[in-house]
Design a protein around this motif. Structure first.
Motif, mmCIF file in Angstrom:
data_model
loop_
_atom_site.group_PDB
_atom_site.id
_atom_site.type_symbol
_atom_site.label_atom_id
_atom_site.label_comp_id
_atom_site.label_asym_id
_atom_site.label_seq_id
_atom_site.Cartn_x
_atom_site.Cartn_y
_atom_site.Cartn_z
ATOM 1 N N PRO A 289 0.802 -1.229 0.000
ATOM 2 C CA PRO A 289 0.000 0.000 0.000
ATOM 3 C C PRO A 289 0.835 1.279 0.000
ATOM 4 N N THR A 312 -0.452 -0.060 -4.933
ATOM 5 C CA THR A 312 -0.950 1.279 -5.234
ATOM 6 C C THR A 312 -0.256 1.812 -6.485
ATOM 7 N N ALA A 330 -4.450 -0.281 -7.039
ATOM 8 C CA ALA A 330 -5.293 0.710 -6.378
ATOM 9 C C ALA A 330 -4.948 2.075 -6.954
ATOM 10 N N ALA A 333 -3.132 5.751 -2.828
ATOM 11 C CA ALA A 333 -2.784 5.181 -1.522
ATOM 12 C C ALA A 333 -3.786 5.674 -0.481
ATOM 13 N N LEU A 338 -7.543 1.064 -1.928
ATOM 14 C CA LEU A 338 -6.877 -0.210 -1.670
ATOM 15 C C LEU A 338 -7.916 -1.303 -1.415
#
Length: 402
Positions: A289, A312, A330, A333, A338
């Motif tokens: 992430p 991310t 994703a 962040a 996420l």
């Protein structure tokens, strides 16, 4: 073969970091090939296996933290790490200049943890006419140089024989920050710490899904707090899934306490594991992430082992991951983004093994089998190159750093 003199300068503020694997691999290969190699680095730990390997290969290693102190003073490494102490630029600059004058290197390699933390060294080479290259291991949207430093950074990047970046994102962001297209820029890849062969798919007796977050425990950049917040949501609490946070760092205690505060039962913190392949023998996918990245080595290694990443869209991650095919991206962040990427991955969990296989095939087309040897060949080609005559030009509008 003519033997050459190389100087490597690393501005990494830790005893060792993943951003140092590239220059260190090249330095060892050059020394083993009979070339003269001198290394200047911060926070040198003579007992670290990477430092030992460099010394055993014949490299001369000097600590930048100690360079500006009298020879009878040795500042403890624990104090250096605790206080963040570093020699003032105006103090260390003339000392490094004197060292370079004595060594008279054919090429200086300046490795930066981000894209301007080694600016004092590249500017020194620029203004003294030393042939040099710059490696930028990361560029962050949240960290821009000041207007004053920006002018020096532009001149230093322009005058380098090569400006190396680990991702197109980092290159484009740097060009935006300095306001110039770098015609001498080139993308390089970092060495990986796995064999490069796919591993068998992990079998779990209870059919559970095991994710690994492989990153130093530094939430400001690696974003583990974002992942913990997602795991605290009801649907993830109730699923047969766990996440192991592999790594060490100065936010380790804070992240463990956050996991406890959120009453998470499906996470653990095994610490730093040097055997990366052992992680992927027991885990099904990487979740990363990050708030800032160059090109995550953990992602490359996971893909080489036949695992995919849920990552991310930071740094070069989306340059090696095709969303929905070789991993899941994703858009930012943030917990919601996420969560969305993880949910898309969960929906096709029966296909994870095949996604991992495709990811492994894809990454092998993007990284060389031996990145350190590939980079060493690039440095060899620059020594004695006609392009060396371009260095040392001080733009009238850009004064050297004091």
């Amino acid at each position: 073969m003519v033997m050459s003199r190389f100087v490597f300068i690393s501005s990494c503020s830790h005893p060792w970091g993943g951003s140092e694997e590239l220059w260190a691999g090249a330095a060892a290969l050059l020394a083993e090939g009979g070339h003269s190699v001198t290394i200047f680095k911060t926070c040198v730990d003579p007992d670290h296996p990477r430092i030992r390997r460099l010394i055993e290969a014949g490299c001369h290693v000097r600590d930048l933290h100690q360079l500006c102190l009298p020879s009878w003073i040795r500042l403890p490494k624990s104090l250096v790490r605790l206080t963040g102490w570093a020699p003032a630029q105006r103090a260390i600059r003339p000392l490094v200049r004197a060292c370079l004058a004595t060594l008279n290197p054919d090429l200086v390699v300046i490795s930066q943890g981000v894209n301007f933390d080694g600016l004092t060294y590249s500017d020194l080479c620029r203004t003294s006419g030393r042939p040099y290259v710059v490696i930028s291991q990361k560029a962050s949207d949240h960290r821009w140089p000041s207007d004053k430093d920006r002018m020096v950074m532009r001149a230093a990047c322009r005058a380098a024989l090569r400006a190396y970046f680990v991702s197109q994102h980092n290159l484009r962001l740097t060009e935006s920050q300095i306001g110039e297209t770098l015609l001498n820029a080139e993308i390089v890849r970092n060495p990986f710490l796995v064999s490069g062969t796919s591993l068998p798919w992990p079998a779990t007796p209870d059919h559970s899904i095991k994710l690994a977050c492989v990153a130093r425990l530094e939430a400001g950049e690696k974003g583990q707090d974002i992942l913990l917040q997602v795991l605290a949501r009801p649907r993830w609490r109730n699923r047969n899934l766990s996440v192991s946070f592999f790594g060490a760092g100065h936010n380790g205690q804070a992240l463990r306490e956050l996991a406890g505060r959120l009453a998470l039962k499906n996470v653990d913190f095994p610490g730093f594991i040097s055997d990366v392949e052992s992680i992927w023998k027991t885990h099904h996918a990487l979740v990363l992430p990050s708030r800032a990245e160059g090109l995550p080595l953990a992602l490359v290694e996971a893909m080489l082992c036949g695992r995919f990443g849920i990552v991310t869209d930071e740094g070069g991650s989306s340059e090696v991951v095709e969303d929905g095919r070789t991993g899941f991206i994703a858009s930012a962040a943030k917990p919601d983004e996420l969560d969305n990427a993880m949910e898309r991955a969960w929906a096709v969990r029966e296909d994870w093994e095949s996604i991992g296989n495709v990811a492994g095939m894809a990454i092998r087309t993007m990284v060389p089998l031996d990145p350190a040897a590939s980079f060493t060949a690039k440095l060899h080609s620059l020594v004695g190159s006609p392009a060396r005559s371009r260095v040392g030009i001080v733009a009238p509008s850009c004064k050297p750093l004091p």
